[in-house]
Structure formats: structure tokens, C-alpha cells
Write a protein that holds these residues in place. Structure first.
Motif, PDB file in Angstrom:
ATOM      1  N   ILE A  86      36.785  50.461  38.902  1.00  0.00           N
ATOM      2  CA  ILE A  86      35.430  49.904  38.788  1.00  0.00           C
ATOM      3  C   ILE A  86      34.582  50.894  37.993  1.00  0.00           C
ATOM      4  CG2 ILE A  86      33.421  49.065  40.081  1.00  0.00           C
ATOM      5  CD1 ILE A  86      35.958  47.475  40.713  1.00  0.00           C
ATOM      6  N   THR A  88      31.390  39.679  35.866  1.00  0.00           N
ATOM      7  CA  THR A  88      31.044  40.659  36.889  1.00  0.00           C
ATOM      8  C   THR A  88      30.123  40.059  37.944  1.00  0.00           C
ATOM      9  OG1 THR A  88      29.107  41.422  35.675  1.00  0.00           O
ATOM     10  CG2 THR A  88      31.190  42.466  35.146  1.00  0.00           C
ATOM     11  N   THR A  94      28.703  46.723  37.377  1.00  0.00           N
ATOM     12  CA  THR A  94      30.007  47.354  37.180  1.00  0.00           C
ATOM     13  C   THR A  94      31.031  46.308  36.748  1.00  0.00           C
ATOM     14  OG1 THR A  94      30.457  47.017  39.535  1.00  0.00           O
ATOM     15  CG2 THR A  94      29.680  49.203  38.881  1.00  0.00           C
ATOM     16  N   ALA A 115      33.257  49.291  29.193  1.00  0.00           N
ATOM     17  CA  ALA A 115      32.584  50.218  30.107  1.00  0.00           C
ATOM     18  C   ALA A 115      31.585  51.056  29.339  1.00  0.00           C
ATOM     19  CB  ALA A 115      33.606  51.113  30.784  1.00  0.00           C
ATOM     20  N   LYS A 175      30.975  51.431  35.192  1.00  0.00           N
ATOM     21  CA  LYS A 175      29.703  50.844  34.715  1.00  0.00           C
ATOM     22  C   LYS A 175      30.004  49.905  33.563  1.00  0.00           C
ATOM     23  CE  LYS A 175      26.309  52.889  37.058  1.00  0.00           C
ATOM     24  NZ  LYS A 175      27.166  52.722  38.263  1.00  0.00           N
ATOM     25  N   ARG A 176      29.426  48.715  33.588  1.00  0.00           N
ATOM     26  CA  ARG A 176      29.783  47.733  32.568  1.00  0.00           C
ATOM     27  C   ARG A 176      28.929  47.883  31.311  1.00  0.00           C
ATOM     28  NH1 ARG A 176      25.790  43.130  33.106  1.00  0.00           N
ATOM     29  NH2 ARG A 176      26.725  41.974  31.411  1.00  0.00           N
ATOM     30  N   GLU A 184      36.952  52.906  43.123  1.00  0.00           N
ATOM     31  CA  GLU A 184      35.655  53.153  42.512  1.00  0.00           C
ATOM     32  C   GLU A 184      35.346  54.640  42.688  1.00  0.00           C
ATOM     33  OE1 GLU A 184      32.608  50.508  43.966  1.00  0.00           O
ATOM     34  OE2 GLU A 184      31.256  51.016  42.311  1.00  0.00           O
TER      35      GLU A 184
END
Ligand code: TXA
Ligand code: MG
Length: 341
Positions: A102, A114, A119, A80, A104-105, A187
Motif C-alpha cells: 500500500i 482506490t 493510497t 505511487a 501513496k497514490r 503497509e
């Protein structure tokens, strides 16, 4: 090649067997493993080629993203790019356990995991076998439920074999899943906590922790479409499911549906609450659990759907239960199994 099944006693885990499974993960293979919710189909989350095999084995559409499982909080920082304060609080309270967040990736997560979203879904399972596998593999493991796409999630190893024998490398068999429905997916958006999929952590628990007014549960159809398992008919046995919601004449409605089907030379089966069992004497019926015990109902739901399939029941009539506690997750799965829109 057949799928190798390893029996693993949760109470005294054979580390040699876990090492064998970790070896499969390292070689970009697929290992189905038990979690406290349902069985997962795992591959190295950081290896796109391994992750691609998950989609293939499950026949899963390439626009349905996966959950990444981690052993330790420190693994999260690689996955993340941003962790809101509220997420930190949730981790402290609910991890390890049936909660998926969930976030932010980061760049490190393959796009396939994803499915192109910005995300990533992350969860830290509590099942000792899942935890050992994650620890010894030394990498995050991407794992959807270990069923063919659209089928009920597997709550024991025989369900996994039923769907995926020969399509995956290995199954770790540790008996029944305790919770029986998948994790709760949340989320954090604009200061609110959105429950995208109700699951093993109840909405009440989340509201108690965060304040009722901060929590939004997605239920309406347009929202369901955006939420996990967004394909409308899902969690489905082969037999079509009719859901009869709780009402004063629920039993009468169920019986009349049943008789209609019988007279059309169908083989219907009823999923009933324990309190109504006697009223269905002489009919083909399975008890989900007491209507006051949503935990038991959740733990038995997918098993019963598959049992009816195995027995050749061609229409399932399910009694709805109250949407309290795990009842919310049970009703969400039943509605999707029924394809209700
Ligand atoms: O309990 C569970 O969550 C089990 C066990 C194995 O951990 N896993 C599971 O995975 O249920 P799966 O793939 O069957 O369901 C994951 C759901 C998907 O339907 C997907 O739509 C949603 O999580 N999901 C994954 N990534 C997401 C994202 N970035 N945004 C929104 N939803 C996401
Ligand atoms: Mg699934």
C-alpha cells in the motif's frame, strides 16, 4: 454473450492468445487470468470505465479498493507518488511474487480503483501468464480475485466460470493456482510494517527480513474491519462454516457437531488435517493437508470449500490448524468464512 475461455500452457505460452487477451483489455473489457495466488479479474487500471465493469461483474461494493498489477518496477512510479526506502527493499526481495504494498497514490490512478483513498495497492505477480499479459497489454491491470463478491477466491478457471460466466469477456485457463491463497498485503506506517492481510508471503519471512519488532500483524476484530476484505463474512461457501480450533479434544468436538447436524437431517462435511482422517471414517470428510504442511493446506482450501458447495453439503465443519507459515493465511480465511467476530 458467453465468456470466452482460452487454454494457455504456462510452460510454452502462445503469444497469439495473450495478444487476443491484451486486445480485450485495450477495449476496456474484462479478462480473468491466472496468478501464482488465485485467479484475478483484470481491466485496464488507468481507464475508470473499464474498472467500473469489475465492480459490476463481481457485485463488489464500491468502497472495497482494488489491487493494481504491474509488469515492471518502472510502472510503479506512475502509480505511487511516494516510495519509502523500506518499500524499495521489499520490492527487491519479494517481487515478482505474492506481496502487495500500500503506497501513496498518484493522480494518474482513477479514484474508483482506490475507492477514494489516498493510497493505492500494488503488486507484481510472478505467474508467467500474468506477466506476459501485463507486458503485452502495456498498461497496469487492476484485478481483484475473480469471484463473485464474498465467495471463495478462484483457484482454477472452472471456479471463475462458476461465478462469472457471461459477466466477463474472457478467461485465461492455465490450470491450478500454485499458492491458493491471496497475496500478503502490507503497509508502511510510522516505521512499522503492518500486515493487513496475511497471504502468500508468510509473516515469518517478513519478520526475518525486517526484524520481528518492526512487524505488526492485524488480527483483532477492529483491525480486521480496517484491513482487506473488511466485510466480516467473506471467502464464504454457500454452506455456513463452523471452525473448531486446534485443541486436545478437537476431533471429539468435530464429531459431536457432525452428529448433531446429521440428526437434524442436515448434510455436513468435515475439512480435516491428514493426521485425523482415519478418525472420521464413515463420515463425509475432505483432507486439507498435513498439519505440518501449511503450503498444501493453503493450496487446497478454496478448492475444497467450493467442492463441498457443488456436492450439496449444507454445513461445513473445519478443523483449525497452527498459525505458522501459510497457516496464518489459512486460518484468517477460515475465520472470515465462518464469520467469526
Ligand atoms: O493475490 C491477490 O492479491 C489477488 C490476485 C488476483 O492478485 N487479488 C486479490 O484482490 O486478492 P482482492 O480485491 O480480492 O483483495 C484485495 C484487497 C481488498 O480486500 C482491499 O480491501 C485491499 O486489498 N486493498 C486494496 N487497496 C487498498 C488500500 N489502498 N488500502 C488498504 N487495503 C487495500
Ligand atoms: Mg477477493
Amino acid at each position: 454473450m458467453g465468456t470466452k475461455v482460452l487454454n494457455i500452457d504456462t510452460l510454452s505460452i502462445d503469444i497469439g492468445l495473450i495478444k487476443e487477451a491484451a486486445g480485450v483489455i485495450h477495449n476496456r473489457g474484462l479478462v480473468a487470468f491466472p496468478t501464482e495466488t488465485v485467479y484475478g479479474l483484470g481491466a485496464d487500471a488507468l481507464e475508470a470505465r473499464a474498472v467500473a465493469r469489475i465492480f459490476e461483474a463481481k457485485k463488489r461494493p464500491l468502497d472495497d479498493p482494488l489491487i493494481v498489477h504491474i509488469w515492471d518496477k518502472k510502472d510503479l512510479y506512475a502509480l505511487a507518488s511516494e516510495i519509502p526506502l523500506e518499500a524499495e527493499r521489499f520490492m527487491e526481495r519479494f517481487w515478482p511474487g505474492p506481496l502487495t504494498m500500500i503506497l501513496k497514490r498518484s493522480e494518474k490512478v482513477p479514484e474508483l480503483v482506490t475507492t477514494g483513498l489516498d493510497t493505492v495497492a500494488v503488486r507484481m505477480p510472478s505467474h508467467p501468464v500474468a506477466r506476459k499479459l501485463l507486458e503485452i497489454s502495456g498498461t497496469p491491470i487492476a484485478a481483484p480475485s475473480a469471484n463473485l463478491f464474498g465467495r471463495p477466491s478462484p483457484t482454477d478457471a472452472s471456479h471463475v466460470i462458476e461465478d462469472l460466466d457471461g459477466r466477463i469477456d474472457m478467461v485465461l485457463d492455465s490450470g491450478n493456482s500454485q499458492i491458493g491463497v491471496e497475496s500478503t498485503v502490507i503497509e508502511f506506517i510510522d516505521g512499522k510494517i503492518i500486515i493487513l492481510r496475511p497471504g502468500g508471503i508468510t509473516a515469518e519471512e517478513i519478520m526475518d527480513f525486517s526484524g520481528k519488532k518492526n512487524v505488526v500483524v492485524y488480527t483483532a476484530l477492529d483491525q480486521l474491519k480496517k484491513s482487506p476484505g473488511k466485510y466480516i463474512r467473506h471467502y464464504s461457501p454457500k454452506a455456513p462454516v463452523a471452525l473448531v480450533e486446534s485443541s486436545p479434544d478437537q476431533v471429539e468436538k468435530v464429531i459431536s457437531l457432525y452428529e448433531d447436524l446429521r440428526s437434524g437431517s442436515r448434510s455436513p462435511g468435515i475439512i480435516a488435517v491428514q493426521e485425523h482422517f482415519e478418525k472420521y471414517k464413515g463420515l463425509r470428510v475432505k483432507v486439507l493437508g498435513s498439519r505440518y504442511d501449511s503450503r498444501t493446506c493453503a493450496s487446497r482450501l478454496f478448492h475444497i470449500l467450493r467442492e463441498f458447495d457443488r456436492e450439496g453439503v449444507d454445513h461445513i465443519i473445519a478443523e483449525g490448524i497452527d498459525q505458522k507459515g501459510l497457516g496464518l493465511a489459512v486460518m484468517n480465511r477460515l475465520k472470515k468464512a465462518a464469520g467469526i467476530h
